[in-house]
Design a protein around this motif. Structure first.
Motif, PDB file in Angstrom:
ATOM      1  N   ARG A 178       0.868  -1.151  -0.128  1.00  0.00           N
ATOM      2  CA  ARG A 178      -0.006   0.056   0.044  1.00  0.00           C
ATOM      3  C   ARG A 178       0.861   1.273  -0.095  1.00  0.00           C
ATOM      4  O   ARG A 178       0.567   2.061  -0.718  1.00  0.00           O
ATOM      5  CB  ARG A 178      -0.914  -0.073   1.202  1.00  0.00           C
ATOM      6  CG  ARG A 178      -2.236  -0.820   1.166  1.00  0.00           C
ATOM      7  CD  ARG A 178      -3.154  -0.696   2.164  1.00  0.00           C
ATOM      8  NE  ARG A 178      -2.889  -0.414   3.365  1.00  0.00           N
ATOM      9  CZ  ARG A 178      -2.666  -1.232   4.436  1.00  0.00           C
ATOM     10  NH1 ARG A 178      -2.942  -2.471   3.904  1.00  0.00           N
ATOM     11  NH2 ARG A 178      -2.097  -1.080   5.548  1.00  0.00           N
ATOM     12  N   HIS A 179       1.752   1.195   0.883  1.00  0.00           N
ATOM     13  CA  HIS A 179       2.618   2.422   0.872  1.00  0.00           C
ATOM     14  C   HIS A 179       3.593   2.509  -0.410  1.00  0.00           C
ATOM     15  O   HIS A 179       3.683   3.821  -0.931  1.00  0.00           O
ATOM     16  CB  HIS A 179       3.911   2.273   2.016  1.00  0.00           C
ATOM     17  CG  HIS A 179       3.227   2.368   3.349  1.00  0.00           C
ATOM     18  ND1 HIS A 179       3.726   1.812   4.499  1.00  0.00           N
ATOM     19  CD2 HIS A 179       2.103   2.728   3.806  1.00  0.00           C
ATOM     20  CE1 HIS A 179       3.117   2.008   5.454  1.00  0.00           C
ATOM     21  NE2 HIS A 179       1.935   2.595   5.001  1.00  0.00           N
ATOM     22  N   TYR A 180       3.916   1.548  -0.989  1.00  0.00           N
ATOM     23  CA  TYR A 180       4.760   1.603  -2.294  1.00  0.00           C
ATOM     24  C   TYR A 180       3.487   2.073  -3.324  1.00  0.00           C
ATOM     25  O   TYR A 180       4.026   2.900  -4.184  1.00  0.00           O
ATOM     26  CB  TYR A 180       5.186   0.459  -2.813  1.00  0.00           C
ATOM     27  CG  TYR A 180       5.719   0.435  -4.130  1.00  0.00           C
ATOM     28  CD1 TYR A 180       6.819   1.390  -4.662  1.00  0.00           C
ATOM     29  CD2 TYR A 180       5.376  -0.393  -5.237  1.00  0.00           C
ATOM     30  CE1 TYR A 180       7.485   1.460  -5.881  1.00  0.00           C
ATOM     31  CE2 TYR A 180       5.923  -0.162  -6.480  1.00  0.00           C
ATOM     32  CZ  TYR A 180       7.034   0.560  -6.796  1.00  0.00           C
ATOM     33  OH  TYR A 180       7.462   0.634  -7.864  1.00  0.00           O
ATOM     34  N   ALA A 181       2.748   1.584  -3.438  1.00  0.00           N
ATOM     35  CA  ALA A 181       1.514   2.027  -4.308  1.00  0.00           C
ATOM     36  C   ALA A 181       1.064   3.527  -4.232  1.00  0.00           C
ATOM     37  O   ALA A 181       1.020   4.273  -5.249  1.00  0.00           O
ATOM     38  CB  ALA A 181       0.093   1.172  -4.052  1.00  0.00           C
ATOM     39  N   ALA A 182       1.166   3.968  -3.096  1.00  0.00           N
ATOM     40  CA  ALA A 182       0.786   5.541  -2.927  1.00  0.00           C
ATOM     41  C   ALA A 182       1.953   6.337  -3.273  1.00  0.00           C
ATOM     42  O   ALA A 182       1.779   7.196  -4.120  1.00  0.00           O
ATOM     43  CB  ALA A 182       0.650   5.652  -1.507  1.00  0.00           C
ATOM     44  N   ASP A 183       3.440   5.839  -3.278  1.00  0.00           N
ATOM     45  CA  ASP A 183       4.423   6.503  -3.700  1.00  0.00           C
ATOM     46  C   ASP A 183       4.351   6.393  -5.055  1.00  0.00           C
ATOM     47  O   ASP A 183       4.812   7.160  -5.896  1.00  0.00           O
ATOM     48  CB  ASP A 183       5.613   5.994  -2.961  1.00  0.00           C
ATOM     49  CG  ASP A 183       5.934   6.449  -1.471  1.00  0.00           C
ATOM     50  OD1 ASP A 183       5.038   7.322  -0.983  1.00  0.00           O
ATOM     51  OD2 ASP A 183       6.398   5.857  -1.035  1.00  0.00           O
ATOM     52  N   LEU A 184       4.087   5.327  -5.550  1.00  0.00           N
ATOM     53  CA  LEU A 184       4.220   5.098  -7.308  1.00  0.00           C
ATOM     54  C   LEU A 184       3.135   5.912  -8.034  1.00  0.00           C
ATOM     55  O   LEU A 184       3.382   6.561  -9.082  1.00  0.00           O
ATOM     56  CB  LEU A 184       3.990   3.586  -7.596  1.00  0.00           C
ATOM     57  CG  LEU A 184       4.133   3.287  -8.900  1.00  0.00           C
ATOM     58  CD1 LEU A 184       5.464   3.683  -9.676  1.00  0.00           C
ATOM     59  CD2 LEU A 184       3.842   1.756  -9.140  1.00  0.00           C
ATOM     60  N   THR A 185       1.895   6.174  -7.237  1.00  0.00           N
ATOM     61  CA  THR A 185       0.870   6.660  -7.987  1.00  0.00           C
ATOM     62  C   THR A 185       0.972   8.245  -8.002  1.00  0.00           C
ATOM     63  O   THR A 185       0.902   8.867  -9.048  1.00  0.00           O
ATOM     64  CB  THR A 185      -0.254   6.619  -7.179  1.00  0.00           C
ATOM     65  OG1 THR A 185      -0.780   5.169  -7.184  1.00  0.00           O
ATOM     66  CG2 THR A 185      -1.608   7.410  -7.891  1.00  0.00           C
ATOM     67  N   GLU A 186       1.892   8.775  -6.838  1.00  0.00           N
ATOM     68  CA  GLU A 186       2.342  10.039  -7.041  1.00  0.00           C
ATOM     69  C   GLU A 186       3.466  10.303  -8.185  1.00  0.00           C
ATOM     70  O   GLU A 186       3.310  11.357  -8.933  1.00  0.00           O
ATOM     71  CB  GLU A 186       2.776  10.636  -5.650  1.00  0.00           C
ATOM     72  CG  GLU A 186       3.339  12.040  -5.500  1.00  0.00           C
ATOM     73  CD  GLU A 186       3.777  12.502  -4.382  1.00  0.00           C
ATOM     74  OE1 GLU A 186       4.136  13.771  -4.097  1.00  0.00           O
ATOM     75  OE2 GLU A 186       3.579  11.676  -3.177  1.00  0.00           O
ATOM     76  N   ALA A 187       4.278   9.425  -8.368  1.00  0.00           N
ATOM     77  CA  ALA A 187       5.426   9.480  -9.219  1.00  0.00           C
ATOM     78  C   ALA A 187       4.988   9.237 -10.789  1.00  0.00           C
ATOM     79  O   ALA A 187       5.498   9.792 -11.706  1.00  0.00           O
ATOM     80  CB  ALA A 187       6.521   8.591  -8.856  1.00  0.00           C
ATOM     81  N   TRP A 188       4.087   8.489 -10.886  1.00  0.00           N
ATOM     82  CA  TRP A 188       3.509   8.145 -11.917  1.00  0.00           C
ATOM     83  C   TRP A 188       2.819   9.249 -12.993  1.00  0.00           C
ATOM     84  O   TRP A 188       3.128   9.286 -14.252  1.00  0.00           O
ATOM     85  CB  TRP A 188       2.474   7.040 -11.892  1.00  0.00           C
ATOM     86  CG  TRP A 188       2.323   6.071 -13.166  1.00  0.00           C
ATOM     87  CD1 TRP A 188       1.626   6.495 -14.397  1.00  0.00           C
ATOM     88  CD2 TRP A 188       2.799   4.806 -13.612  1.00  0.00           C
ATOM     89  NE1 TRP A 188       1.436   5.354 -15.222  1.00  0.00           N
ATOM     90  CE2 TRP A 188       2.312   4.410 -14.818  1.00  0.00           C
ATOM     91  CE3 TRP A 188       3.475   4.047 -12.826  1.00  0.00           C
ATOM     92  CZ2 TRP A 188       2.579   3.338 -15.476  1.00  0.00           C
ATOM     93  CZ3 TRP A 188       4.068   2.821 -13.628  1.00  0.00           C
ATOM     94  CH2 TRP A 188       3.478   2.352 -14.603  1.00  0.00           C
ATOM     95  N   GLY A 189       2.290  10.136 -12.193  1.00  0.00           N
ATOM     96  CA  GLY A 189       1.550  11.232 -12.941  1.00  0.00           C
ATOM     97  C   GLY A 189       0.073  10.674 -13.395  1.00  0.00           C
ATOM     98  O   GLY A 189      -0.432  10.100 -12.637  1.00  0.00           O
ATOM     99  N   GLU A 190      -0.439  10.849 -14.614  1.00  0.00           N
ATOM    100  CA  GLU A 190      -1.584  10.529 -14.906  1.00  0.00           C
ATOM    101  C   GLU A 190      -1.705   9.194 -15.148  1.00  0.00           C
ATOM    102  O   GLU A 190      -0.821   8.419 -15.670  1.00  0.00           O
ATOM    103  CB  GLU A 190      -1.976  11.159 -16.292  1.00  0.00           C
ATOM    104  CG  GLU A 190      -3.220  10.584 -17.156  1.00  0.00           C
ATOM    105  CD  GLU A 190      -4.403  10.895 -16.319  1.00  0.00           C
ATOM    106  OE1 GLU A 190      -5.152   9.996 -16.134  1.00  0.00           O
ATOM    107  OE2 GLU A 190      -4.668  11.939 -15.723  1.00  0.00           O
ATOM    108  N   PRO A 191      -2.690   8.445 -14.249  1.00  0.00           N
ATOM    109  CA  PRO A 191      -2.539   7.168 -14.154  1.00  0.00           C
ATOM    110  C   PRO A 191      -2.642   6.354 -15.401  1.00  0.00           C
ATOM    111  O   PRO A 191      -2.140   5.134 -15.591  1.00  0.00           O
ATOM    112  CB  PRO A 191      -3.666   6.939 -13.257  1.00  0.00           C
ATOM    113  CG  PRO A 191      -4.082   7.951 -12.375  1.00  0.00           C
ATOM    114  CD  PRO A 191      -3.550   8.950 -13.185  1.00  0.00           C
ATOM    115  N   SER A 192      -3.508   6.760 -16.501  1.00  0.00           N
ATOM    116  CA  SER A 192      -3.607   6.229 -17.900  1.00  0.00           C
ATOM    117  C   SER A 192      -2.345   6.237 -18.749  1.00  0.00           C
ATOM    118  O   SER A 192      -2.443   5.496 -19.623  1.00  0.00           O
ATOM    119  CB  SER A 192      -4.687   6.688 -18.395  1.00  0.00           C
ATOM    120  OG  SER A 192      -4.686   8.068 -18.527  1.00  0.00           O
TER     121      SER A 192
END
Length: 251
Positions: A216-230
């Protein structure tokens, strides 16, 4: 196998694991002495099995997980069988090619090798295939490597080390057959990458031991770094193939 990590969740495995490139099937057919029968051991949901069917008259996929086999796509020329690497349900002298894709590190290798020799036709090739640690884009790499090596790392089964080293340290007492360097390449949105992580045995092990917060913690950090999820991001896995002739012993 010390544990069948994939006994459940065959649907997720089939949907979210990367497929092998067509070039892998062609390369395995090239090194086989004939294109009669191929046996894919630990076939799971058939990621490699179907590729082999494009080059061999008959392909037998063998797996101990009934849920995995239930989610294997039907392919012309392919028969799936429930069985283990250590007791293959295949007739003697049948196989021109024996493969194990992302599976050999779970086997009792001496017992598997005995079975592979038993089912091998003259000149048959054994190929142990693995794909290594996924490589992500530079902007995502540092956080991913911390997650992989430090955070989820303690939850990997010890056999995972053989994959990380490209099967370099696996016992392989056969005359080597050279195979071309190959890669799996995908361009995935955020959800697809997270779904792939969810198929990892380490992630399931962490969840079973009450540490699902790691993902969960990694997913939150990754989501922020990824930018637009699509937004598609490039992900790459290096493929390693240890191949050898089953009717000889290396010295």
């Amino acid at each position: 196998m010390t544990r069948n990590w994939f006994e459940q969740g065959g649907g997720n495995y089939a949907a979210h694991r990367p497929d092998y490139p067509a070039e892998l099937g062609a390369e395995l057919a090239r090194i086989a002495p004939r294109r009669g029968t191929a046996v894919d051991v630990g076939c799971g949901t058939g990621q490699l099995t179907g590729l082999l069917a494009e080059h061999f008259t008959h392909v037998i996929g063998v797996d101990p997980g009934e849920d995995q086999l239930a989610h294997a796509a039907p392919v012309r020329g392919v028969d799936y069988a429930h069985g283990t690497a250590e007791d293959l349900p295949v007739a003697d002298g049948r196989a021109d090619l024996v493969t194990a894709a992302q599976a050999a590190h779970w086997f009792d290798l001496p017992a598997f090798y005995t079975q592979a020799r038993r089912i091998a036709a003259p000149g048959a090739v054994l190929a142990l295939i693995s794909y290594g640690v996924v490589e992500v884009e530079p902007g995502l790499r540092e956080r991913f490597e911390r997650f992989y090596w430090r955070e989820i790392g303690p939850f990997w089964p010890p056999e995972r080390r053989l994959v990380e080293t490209g099967y370099r340290d696996i016992d392989f007492p056969f005359p080597q057959v050279p195979v071309a360097a190959l890669f799996i390449r995908r361009s995935w949105p955020l959800d697809a990458f997270l779904d792939y992580l969810g198929t990892w045995s380490a992630v399931r092990n962490a969840a079973e031991s009450g540490h699902d917060d790691v993902l969960r913690h990694y997913a939150a950090d990754l989501t922020e770094a990824w930018g637009e999820p699509s937004r598609p991001r490039d992900v790459v896995w290096p493929i390693t193939v240890r191949a050898g002739r089953l009717d000889g012993e290396s010295r």
